[in-house]
Design an enzyme around this catalytic site. Structure first.
Site, short mmCIF file in Angstrom:
data_model
loop_
_atom_site.label_atom_id
_atom_site.label_comp_id
_atom_site.label_asym_id
_atom_site.label_seq_id
_atom_site.Cartn_x
_atom_site.Cartn_y
_atom_site.Cartn_z
N LYS A 180 -0.32 37.24 11.22
CA LYS A 180 -0.29 37.35 9.75
C LYS A 180 0.43 38.62 9.33
CE LYS A 180 -3.88 35.72 7.26
NZ LYS A 180 -5.22 35.64 6.66
N THR B 296 -17.89 39.14 -0.29
CA THR B 296 -19.17 38.73 -0.87
C THR B 296 -20.24 38.84 0.21
OG1 THR B 296 -17.99 37.21 -2.32
CG2 THR B 296 -20.36 36.87 -2.08
N CYS C 94 -15.90 29.57 -1.41
CA CYS C 94 -16.91 30.44 -2.03
C CYS C 94 -18.19 29.72 -2.46
CB CYS C 94 -16.31 31.16 -3.23
SG CYS C 94 -15.12 32.40 -2.73
N1 LIG Z 1 -11.15 33.28 -1.70
C1 LIG Z 1 -11.73 33.46 -2.86
O1 LIG Z 1 -11.47 32.76 -3.84
C2 LIG Z 1 -12.74 34.58 -3.03
C3 LIG Z 1 -13.08 34.99 -4.32
C4 LIG Z 1 -14.01 36.01 -4.46
C5 LIG Z 1 -14.59 36.58 -3.33
N2 LIG Z 1 -14.24 36.14 -2.10
C6 LIG Z 1 -14.83 36.81 -0.93
O2 LIG Z 1 -13.87 37.69 -0.39
C7 LIG Z 1 -13.99 37.74 1.04
C8 LIG Z 1 -12.66 37.37 1.66
O3 LIG Z 1 -12.35 36.04 1.32
P1 LIG Z 1 -10.91 35.43 1.59
O4 LIG Z 1 -10.93 34.06 1.00
O5 LIG Z 1 -9.88 36.40 1.15
O6 LIG Z 1 -10.94 35.33 3.18
P2 LIG Z 1 -9.72 35.03 4.17
O7 LIG Z 1 -10.32 34.33 5.32
O8 LIG Z 1 -8.59 34.40 3.41
O9 LIG Z 1 -9.23 36.48 4.63
C9 LIG Z 1 -9.98 37.34 5.43
C10 LIG Z 1 -9.00 38.18 6.23
O10 LIG Z 1 -9.73 39.20 6.90
C11 LIG Z 1 -9.14 39.39 8.19
N3 LIG Z 1 -10.10 40.06 9.07
C12 LIG Z 1 -11.19 39.56 9.68
N4 LIG Z 1 -11.82 40.52 10.38
C13 LIG Z 1 -11.11 41.66 10.20
C14 LIG Z 1 -11.26 43.00 10.65
N5 LIG Z 1 -12.28 43.36 11.42
N6 LIG Z 1 -10.34 43.90 10.26
C15 LIG Z 1 -9.30 43.57 9.49
N7 LIG Z 1 -9.12 42.31 9.01
C16 LIG Z 1 -10.01 41.37 9.37
C17 LIG Z 1 -8.76 37.98 8.63
O11 LIG Z 1 -7.80 38.00 9.65
C18 LIG Z 1 -8.24 37.40 7.30
O12 LIG Z 1 -6.85 37.64 7.17
C19 LIG Z 1 -15.13 36.79 1.39
O13 LIG Z 1 -16.31 37.51 1.50
C20 LIG Z 1 -15.19 35.87 0.21
O14 LIG Z 1 -16.47 35.31 0.01
C21 LIG Z 1 -13.31 35.17 -1.91
#
Ligand SMILES: NC(=O)c1ccc[n+]([C@@H]2O[C@H](COP(=O)([O-])OP(=O)(O)OC[C@H]3O[C@@H](n4cnc5c(N)ncnc54)[C@H](O)[C@@H]3O)[C@@H](O)[C@H]2O)c1
Length: 428
Positions: A40, A122, A259
């Site tokens: 990525k 979250t 979510c």
């Molecule tokens: N997607 C949404 O619409 C949304 C909206 C509000 C809140 N959230 C919350 O935000 C958080 C992230 O959601 P998302 O949809 O962006 O997830 P995602 O899976 O798209 O992205 C998470 C990223 O974190 C990286 N990652 C994992 N472990 C890691 C580490 N130790 N160090 C560095 N990077 C690491 C992964 O490789 C990935 O690229 C979640 O808790 C989710 O509930 C998501």
């Protein structure tokens, strides 16, 4: 910390992290983006955007000189004091949130009295307190902590970043909370500054409430089907009441995405773990599961047995304008249809690559008309704008049986019926 130029870091460059990074870069900040996914990071460095989100590619490209991408934490720690955490918190088998990625980030933090973790992921209520306790126990008590939950919606995530309904900052009234508030100040959004536990609960409660609204209108839709009322009229009449509001009163085939399902389940488990049985959320989840399966009974009502029948799914993503397939209703539908002996043909303008990884036995078409050719029934699963433009008379020529189940009440029933189809929506 008042310098507009002081860099920040974002750990996790998924839907939330990348949007947050691009948004703050657009506001003039240098942003150090860190992810453990080397592929990525490689793509981002080459200017490729790994996800589909309207406007995001343009925003990243135009702010490229302020965005640094790396798999290493060290440059971020060197240059930034605020470290936004946006790693995934998927559900575990028990329905609790899986905090392993969050914990990996926390464990990687050094002793410091000039950094703060700003939690965008979250997390269950109490996580911030547990992280702070852990820091204290390991002699890292100088590390500050802020809860700053994210409310963006996939499909309009950048727009939501720049125009949030509110910014929530949960902190201990220290420099880090002040700094996060300062960072968001250019957006001029209503601010809720509160304690860490309340900020964590605001996020979970907001998502649980929205999910409840969806399950509520879905149940009203199901009763409308039995009683002859039209749920769209009902929703309009309800939504004009300002105490209710018109948003999230769209009946359909159940909520999905990364979510709502996991956050509702996480709040239910969190309540259970603390000894409280959250009855309402149990029903919200059950209604949602049943709602996805109602499409199958609608198909059976018209087609009888599904053995050997071909069903075209139009749209696979959990909603329009995203390629996110996490918990998409199409996954349940496709599995159920195949279990009942049907063949599944599918088309999605954006999410096909993701869908291919998750859906077995499905025949993917290049366009909507290709998907419906020879099918016994069409199910509208995702409200992609192009399906509203579909020429149903051409579709009719390609289908021996003419049945449309509109899982989103999205296409024009009159146009579909005029082309010779049986049309059935949800709750009307
Ligand atoms: N997607 C949404 O619409 C949304 C909206 C509000 C809140 N959230 C919350 O935000 C958080 C992230 O959601 P998302 O949809 O962006 O997830 P995602 O899976 O798209 O992205 C998470 C990223 O974190 C990286 N990652 C994992 N472990 C890691 C580490 N130790 N160090 C560095 N990077 C690491 C992964 O490789 C990935 O690229 C979640 O808790 C989710 O509930 C998501």
């Amino acid at each position: 910390m008042n310098s507009v130029r002081e860099p920040i870091a974002v750990i996790g460059t998924g839907y939330v992290g990348l949007v947050t990074a691009a948004g703050f870069a657009q506001l003039g900040r240098e942003v150090f983006c860190v992810d453990i996914d080397a592929e990525k990071i490689g793509r981002l460095e080459r200017g490729e955007i790994p996800i589909f989100e309207p406007g995001l590619a343009e925003c990243v490209v135009s702010n490229r000189d302020r965005l640094r991408f790396s798999t290493e934490l060290a440059p971020a720690l060197e240059h930034a004091r605020l470290l936004f955490v946006a790693v995934g918190t998927p559900p575990t088998y028990s329905g609790d949130a899986d905090l392993s990625a969050v914990n990996a980030v926390v464990d990687a933090m050094p002793r410091s009295d000039r950094h703060a973790l700003v939690m965008k992921s979250t997390v269950p209520v109490g996580t911030g307190a547990a992280i702070r306790r852990g820091f204290e126990q390991r002699g890292k008590g100088g590390f500050a902590y802020v809860s700053c939950p994210e409310f963006l919606k996939e499909g309009s995530a950048l727009e939501d970043f720049f125009k949030p309904d509110r910014v929530v900052v949960g902190d201990q009234g220290d420099w880090a909370g002040d700094a996060v508030i300062e960072l968001y100040a250019p957006l001029d959004a209503p601010l809720v500054r509160t304690d860490i536990a309340s900020a964590e609960m605001i996020k979970l409660a907001a998502n649980a409430f929205l999910a409840t609204k969806i399950s509520f209108i879905n149940e009203i839709a199901n009763v409308c089907e039995e009683t002859g009322a039209d749920v769209l009229e009902v929703a309009r009449g309800m939504g004009l009441d300002q105490r209710i509001g018109k948003h999230f009163l769209k009946p359909g085939i159940g909520f999905g995405g990364s979510c709502f399902p996991k956050d509702v389940s996480a709040l239910k488990q969190l309540a259970g773990n603390s000894g409280y049985h959250f009855q309402l959320l149990t029903a919200v989840i059950e209604v949602n599961e049943l709602q996805k399966r109602r499409v199958i009974s609608k198909l059976q009502k018209h087609l009888g047995s599904l053995v050997g029948k071909t069903v075209a799914l139009l749209g696979l993503a959990f909603k329009a304008n995203t390629d996110d397939m996490r918990e998409a209703s199409s996954l349940v539908l496709s599995a159920r249809l195949q279990a009942d002996g049907a063949k599944v043909r599918a088309y999605d303008p954006i999410a096909e690559a993701e869908a291919r990884k998750l859906m077995g036995g499905v025949d993917f078409a290049d366009d909507a008309l290709g998907a419906v050719a020879g099918a016994d029934a069409v199910v509208i699963v995702t409200e992609w704008p192009e399906f509203a433009e579909l020429d149903w008379s051409v579709a009719a020529e390609r289908m021996p049986d003419r049945l449309v189940i509109d899982g989103r009440n999205f296409v024009d029933p009159e146009a579909v019926r005029a082309a010779g189809f049986i049309y059935e929506g949800i709750g009307r």
